[in-house]
Design a protein around this motif. Sequence first.
Motif, PDB file in Angstrom:
ATOM      1  N   GLY A   9       6.358  15.679  -3.979  1.00 29.56           N
ATOM      2  CA  GLY A   9       4.943  15.994  -4.104  1.00 29.56           C
ATOM      3  C   GLY A   9       4.021  14.794  -4.055  1.00 29.56           C
ATOM      4  O   GLY A   9       2.811  14.954  -4.050  1.00 29.56           O
ATOM      5  N   ARG A  10       4.564  13.599  -4.010  1.00 33.40           N
ATOM      6  CA  ARG A  10       3.712  12.409  -3.920  1.00 33.40           C
ATOM      7  C   ARG A  10       3.095  12.334  -2.538  1.00 33.40           C
ATOM      8  O   ARG A  10       3.707  12.719  -1.553  1.00 33.40           O
ATOM      9  CB  ARG A  10       4.512  11.127  -4.172  1.00 33.40           C
ATOM     10  CG  ARG A  10       4.995  10.961  -5.579  1.00 33.40           C
ATOM     11  CD  ARG A  10       3.884  10.755  -6.551  1.00 33.40           C
ATOM     12  NE  ARG A  10       3.289   9.447  -6.357  1.00 33.40           N
ATOM     13  CZ  ARG A  10       2.313   8.962  -7.089  1.00 33.40           C
ATOM     14  NH1 ARG A  10       1.782   9.674  -8.032  1.00 33.40           N
ATOM     15  NH2 ARG A  10       1.824   7.784  -6.860  1.00 33.40           N
ATOM     16  N   THR A  11       1.887  11.837  -2.467  1.00 35.05           N
ATOM     17  CA  THR A  11       1.245  11.662  -1.174  1.00 35.05           C
ATOM     18  C   THR A  11       1.419  10.222  -0.729  1.00 35.05           C
ATOM     19  O   THR A  11       1.755   9.345  -1.525  1.00 35.05           O
ATOM     20  CB  THR A  11      -0.261  11.966  -1.280  1.00 35.05           C
ATOM     21  OG1 THR A  11      -0.851  11.018  -2.168  1.00 35.05           O
ATOM     22  CG2 THR A  11      -0.501  13.373  -1.781  1.00 35.05           C
ATOM     23  N   GLU A  12       1.178   9.972   0.538  1.00 32.35           N
ATOM     24  CA  GLU A  12       1.282   8.616   1.066  1.00 32.35           C
ATOM     25  C   GLU A  12       0.372   7.660   0.309  1.00 32.35           C
ATOM     26  O   GLU A  12       0.659   6.500   0.173  1.00 32.35           O
ATOM     27  CB  GLU A  12       0.940   8.600   2.551  1.00 32.35           C
ATOM     28  CG  GLU A  12       1.994   9.242   3.410  1.00 32.35           C
ATOM     29  CD  GLU A  12       3.334   8.537   3.359  1.00 32.35           C
ATOM     30  OE1 GLU A  12       3.369   7.302   3.363  1.00 32.35           O
ATOM     31  OE2 GLU A  12       4.352   9.238   3.312  1.00 32.35           O
ATOM     32  N   ALA A  13      -0.751   8.146  -0.189  1.00 35.79           N
ATOM     33  CA  ALA A  13      -1.697   7.287  -0.905  1.00 35.79           C
ATOM     34  C   ALA A  13      -1.092   6.711  -2.183  1.00 35.79           C
ATOM     35  O   ALA A  13      -1.575   5.717  -2.703  1.00 35.79           O
ATOM     36  CB  ALA A  13      -2.968   8.059  -1.232  1.00 35.79           C
ATOM     37  N   GLY A  14      -0.029   7.318  -2.696  1.00 33.45           N
ATOM     38  CA  GLY A  14       0.591   6.835  -3.921  1.00 33.45           C
ATOM     39  C   GLY A  14       1.460   5.606  -3.720  1.00 33.45           C
ATOM     40  O   GLY A  14       1.848   4.958  -4.675  1.00 33.45           O
ATOM     41  N   TRP A  15       1.779   5.280  -2.473  1.00 29.35           N
ATOM     42  CA  TRP A  15       2.637   4.138  -2.170  1.00 29.35           C
ATOM     43  C   TRP A  15       1.786   2.893  -1.962  1.00 29.35           C
ATOM     44  O   TRP A  15       0.715   2.954  -1.384  1.00 29.35           O
ATOM     45  CB  TRP A  15       3.439   4.401  -0.899  1.00 29.35           C
ATOM     46  CG  TRP A  15       4.452   5.479  -1.087  1.00 29.35           C
ATOM     47  CD1 TRP A  15       4.297   6.796  -0.781  1.00 29.35           C
ATOM     48  CD2 TRP A  15       5.758   5.342  -1.637  1.00 29.35           C
ATOM     49  NE1 TRP A  15       5.438   7.480  -1.104  1.00 29.35           N
ATOM     50  CE2 TRP A  15       6.348   6.610  -1.625  1.00 29.35           C
ATOM     51  CE3 TRP A  15       6.482   4.262  -2.127  1.00 29.35           C
ATOM     52  CZ2 TRP A  15       7.643   6.827  -2.100  1.00 29.35           C
ATOM     53  CZ3 TRP A  15       7.756   4.475  -2.591  1.00 29.35           C
ATOM     54  CH2 TRP A  15       8.328   5.744  -2.582  1.00 29.35           C
ATOM     55  N   VAL A  30       6.216   0.585  -3.278  1.00 26.88           N
ATOM     56  CA  VAL A  30       6.560   1.245  -4.530  1.00 26.88           C
ATOM     57  C   VAL A  30       5.515   2.304  -4.859  1.00 26.88           C
ATOM     58  O   VAL A  30       4.372   2.249  -4.394  1.00 26.88           O
ATOM     59  CB  VAL A  30       6.688   0.245  -5.711  1.00 26.88           C
ATOM     60  CG1 VAL A  30       7.793  -0.756  -5.466  1.00 26.88           C
ATOM     61  CG2 VAL A  30       5.392  -0.461  -5.981  1.00 26.88           C
ATOM     62  N   ALA A  31       5.944   3.258  -5.653  1.00 21.43           N
ATOM     63  CA  ALA A  31       5.052   4.288  -6.182  1.00 21.43           C
ATOM     64  C   ALA A  31       5.523   4.597  -7.594  1.00 21.43           C
ATOM     65  O   ALA A  31       6.728   4.633  -7.861  1.00 21.43           O
ATOM     66  CB  ALA A  31       5.098   5.541  -5.315  1.00 21.43           C
ATOM     67  N   PHE A  32       4.590   4.797  -8.488  1.00 20.91           N
ATOM     68  CA  PHE A  32       4.924   5.129  -9.872  1.00 20.91           C
ATOM     69  C   PHE A  32       4.714   6.619 -10.069  1.00 20.91           C
ATOM     70  O   PHE A  32       3.677   7.164  -9.709  1.00 20.91           O
ATOM     71  CB  PHE A  32       4.054   4.335 -10.842  1.00 20.91           C
ATOM     72  CG  PHE A  32       4.193   2.854 -10.662  1.00 20.91           C
ATOM     73  CD1 PHE A  32       5.388   2.221 -10.916  1.00 20.91           C
ATOM     74  CD2 PHE A  32       3.136   2.094 -10.213  1.00 20.91           C
ATOM     75  CE1 PHE A  32       5.534   0.857 -10.740  1.00 20.91           C
ATOM     76  CE2 PHE A  32       3.260   0.735 -10.029  1.00 20.91           C
ATOM     77  CZ  PHE A  32       4.464   0.116 -10.297  1.00 20.91           C
ATOM     78  N   HIS A  33       5.730   7.275 -10.607  1.00 22.65           N
ATOM     79  CA  HIS A  33       5.636   8.718 -10.817  1.00 22.65           C
ATOM     80  C   HIS A  33       6.432   9.088 -12.059  1.00 22.65           C
ATOM     81  O   HIS A  33       7.640   8.844 -12.116  1.00 22.65           O
ATOM     82  CB  HIS A  33       6.171   9.476  -9.604  1.00 22.65           C
ATOM     83  CG  HIS A  33       6.034  10.946  -9.717  1.00 22.65           C
ATOM     84  ND1 HIS A  33       4.819  11.579  -9.711  1.00 22.65           N
ATOM     85  CD2 HIS A  33       6.956  11.914  -9.869  1.00 22.65           C
ATOM     86  CE1 HIS A  33       5.000  12.876  -9.836  1.00 22.65           C
ATOM     87  NE2 HIS A  33       6.286  13.096  -9.931  1.00 22.65           N
ATOM     88  N   GLY A  34       5.749   9.648 -13.013  1.00 23.71           N
ATOM     89  CA  GLY A  34       6.440  10.028 -14.249  1.00 23.71           C
ATOM     90  C   GLY A  34       7.159   8.830 -14.837  1.00 23.71           C
ATOM     91  O   GLY A  34       6.596   7.742 -14.908  1.00 23.71           O
ATOM     92  N   PRO A  35       8.422   8.991 -15.192  1.00 19.84           N
ATOM     93  CA  PRO A  35       9.176   7.890 -15.810  1.00 19.84           C
ATOM     94  C   PRO A  35       9.840   6.945 -14.820  1.00 19.84           C
ATOM     95  O   PRO A  35      10.589   6.069 -15.224  1.00 19.84           O
ATOM     96  CB  PRO A  35      10.226   8.629 -16.630  1.00 19.84           C
ATOM     97  CG  PRO A  35      10.499   9.853 -15.821  1.00 19.84           C
ATOM     98  CD  PRO A  35       9.153  10.240 -15.235  1.00 19.84           C
TER      99      PRO A  35
END
Length: 66
Positions: A9-15, A30-35
């Motif tokens: 569910g992450r979008t490219e903008a999260g990277w 990198v992308a930060f998501h939850g833990p």
Amino acid sequence: MNETPAIAGRTEAGWFKSSHSAADNECVEVAFHGPTTAIRDSKAPARGVLAVPHATFAAFVEALKG
């Protein structure tokens, strides 16, 4: 994009790339998501993602600085 369940569910903008990335894009993103911190190759983002706990990634970055 080939995603692991940890970052589904992450979008490219999260990277994002490091501010120290080379101009020719030879780096990781990198992308930060939850833990977790998700890591992928910037030149081949569809090849897969490695997701590790934030503390593990932070320890890795600190080891690189040392």
